[in-house]
Design an enzyme around this catalytic site. Structure first.
Site, PDB file in Angstrom:
ATOM      1  N   TYR A  74      97.460  24.431  23.813  1.00  0.00           N
ATOM      2  CA  TYR A  74      96.902  23.698  22.676  1.00  0.00           C
ATOM      3  C   TYR A  74      97.145  22.187  22.742  1.00  0.00           C
ATOM      4  CZ  TYR A  74      95.459  28.165  21.134  1.00  0.00           C
ATOM      5  OH  TYR A  74      94.816  29.387  21.097  1.00  0.00           O
TER       6      TYR A  74
ATOM      7  N   HIS B 186     112.306  18.915  14.463  1.00  0.00           N
ATOM      8  CA  HIS B 186     111.199  19.699  15.037  1.00  0.00           C
ATOM      9  C   HIS B 186     111.682  21.041  15.602  1.00  0.00           C
ATOM     10  CE1 HIS B 186     108.104  16.197  15.519  1.00  0.00           C
ATOM     11  NE2 HIS B 186     108.793  16.106  14.387  1.00  0.00           N
TER      12      HIS B 186
ATOM     13  N   GLU C  46      97.495  20.212  12.668  1.00  0.00           N
ATOM     14  CA  GLU C  46      96.531  21.163  13.229  1.00  0.00           C
ATOM     15  C   GLU C  46      96.681  22.557  12.645  1.00  0.00           C
ATOM     16  OE1 GLU C  46      96.290  19.275  17.766  1.00  0.00           O
ATOM     17  OE2 GLU C  46      96.760  21.391  17.468  1.00  0.00           O
TER      18      GLU C  46
ATOM     19  N   TYR D 148     104.035   6.967  15.732  1.00  0.00           N
ATOM     20  CA  TYR D 148     104.369   6.303  14.476  1.00  0.00           C
ATOM     21  C   TYR D 148     104.360   4.788  14.589  1.00  0.00           C
ATOM     22  CZ  TYR D 148     105.602  10.967  12.920  1.00  0.00           C
ATOM     23  OH  TYR D 148     105.544  12.296  12.585  1.00  0.00           O
TER      24      TYR D 148
ATOM     25  N   GLN E 195     116.598  17.907  10.047  1.00  0.00           N
ATOM     26  CA  GLN E 195     115.673  19.013   9.779  1.00  0.00           C
ATOM     27  C   GLN E 195     116.270  20.373  10.103  1.00  0.00           C
ATOM     28  OE1 GLN E 195     111.965  18.150  11.824  1.00  0.00           O
ATOM     29  NE2 GLN E 195     111.814  16.134  10.892  1.00  0.00           N
TER      30      GLN E 195
END
Length: 390
Positions: free
Chosen positions: A272, A172, A262, A283, A108
């Site tokens: 949060y 991420h 979210e 997963y 990523q």
């Protein structure tokens, strides 16, 4: 094959129905009840708007971010492989802009977001976020630089934020960057996925799983909630979208695990919840925690289960699609397309799925006339302009 067929339809100037798939929400992964009725599964609607799509450019390698240049100058587009490109208003896609930072283009990681400084017309300053390679891993980073008048190179590259500590997991990263109304910058940073690293989203001495607020030079602004820290809010997972509404408030959107994407409106100093609470599950089907709500943690404005795998997002404003002004348009990587949310008094009151046949949509850019651009996240990615049919 499906993407090729849709590209042919778009290139031919034919219309695509707004919600061609007859979308339904489907089965949930968890059974946590929402904290309030408007938080989950708003009424699904079909606005009966027929959308005309036009491919402005193709052949981009996993395009990730896009920024509109002033005075009809076209756009800057990032490719995750490590390039920044100039796409002219006439559709000419120029070669790689020289001088950009070296990136870790794995999994990523790579070249991520791009945004113009508010005074770009005078200063030529732009900001990039990227996966910065380091001796012991990589980190989400944001850099400031000056774009040459001929848009062939950038100069004066200076990092204004580097996530710490480095991670050996190329996943991420977040990460969006955008100017805030007060002249500071918001940067979103992910928590790098693994079970031990995701705990860092709760640690104030680490910049994993945070929304950061910094000055344009990277210094910590006055008014940040934690003295001397760039951290604005914490407990986020992988926030890949950020936008400012008409009132000047910051909104972010983040990937949940299996379920639990979210939409948040981050406030100074608020937590949060990730990974203590979540509306999703791991997963492998195991729970994240014992509940989706707990004292001391904020609730999302809205969540999805199953996920939409969100990319970038923007609040709509413009003459085209005027009925959508104030609505959020969100890129979806899975199941794909664009998710439109209507908000009233800070709550989501309806949801619509658009352009799902385009597949993985990484970013959405609203143009001055109300039409919008989407980036499709493929090795042969496209910049697609969307207008109303007729």
């Amino acid at each position: 094959m499906q993407k090729t067929i849709i590209s042919f339809i778009c290139a031919a100037g034919l219309s695509v129905p707004a919600c061609a798939q007859g979308f339904t929400y489907g089965a949930r992964n968890t059974d946590f009840p929402p904290a309030f009725p408007e938080q989950f599964r708003a009424p699904l609607i079909d606005s009966d708007v027929e959308l005309r799509t036009e491919v402005l450019a193709d052949g981009l390698v996993n395009p990730w971010g896009i920024a509109t240049l002033p005075e009809g100058g076209g756009w800057l587009v990032t490719e995750r492989a490590g390039r920044l490109r100039h796409l002219a208003a006439d559709g000419t896609l120029h070669g790689a802009i020289e001088g950009v930072p070296e990136v870790l283009a794995e999994r990523q990681g790579g070249m991520l977001d791009v945004v113009l400084a508010p005074d770009f017309a005078e200063s030529r300053v732009i900001y990039l976020t990227y996966a910065k390679p380091l001796s012991d891993g990589s980190a989400t980073a944001a850099a400031r630089m000056t774009l040459s008048d001929d848009m062939a190179r950038v100069e004066g590259v200076e990092d204004i934020f580097v996530q710490s500590p480095p991670s050996q997991t190329a996943a991420h990263y977040g990460s969006r960057i955008l100017p805030l109304p007060d002249g500071t910058l918001a940067i979103t940073a992910g928590e790098h996925f693994t079970e031990d690293q995701r705990q860092y989203a709760q640690d104030l001495d680490k910049t994993y799983g945070k929304v950061l607020r910094v000055n344009p030079d990277g210094s910590v602004p006055a008014g940040n909630p934690f003295d001397g820290s760039p951290v604005w809010s914490l407990g986020h997972r992988n926030p890949q979208g950020a936008a400012i509404d008409a009132a000047g408030d910051l909104w972010t959107i983040e990937h949940g695990p299996q379920g639990g994407d979210e939409l948040n409106r981050p406030e100074a100093g608020k937590n949060y919840g990730w990974p203590v609470i979540s509306y999703g599950q791991n997963y492998n089907g195991s729970p994240i925690g014992p509940a989706a709500a707990a004292e001391g943690f904020e609730q999302p404005v809205y969540f999805w289960d199953p996920v939409i795998a969100p990319g970038g997002m923007a609040f709509h404003d413009g003459e085209m699609f005027a009925d959508w002004n104030g609505d959020l348009l969100i890129g979806s990587l899975n199941p794909g397309g664009v998710v439109r949310l209507r908000l009233e008094d800070g709550m989501v009151v309806e949801e619509e799925r658009l352009l799902m046949d385009l597949g993985r949509v990484r970013d959405v850019e609203i143009l001055a006339d109300g039409s919008f651009l989407v980036l499709t996240d493929y090795p042969d990615g496209e910049v697609v302009r969307v207008t109303p049919e007729g």
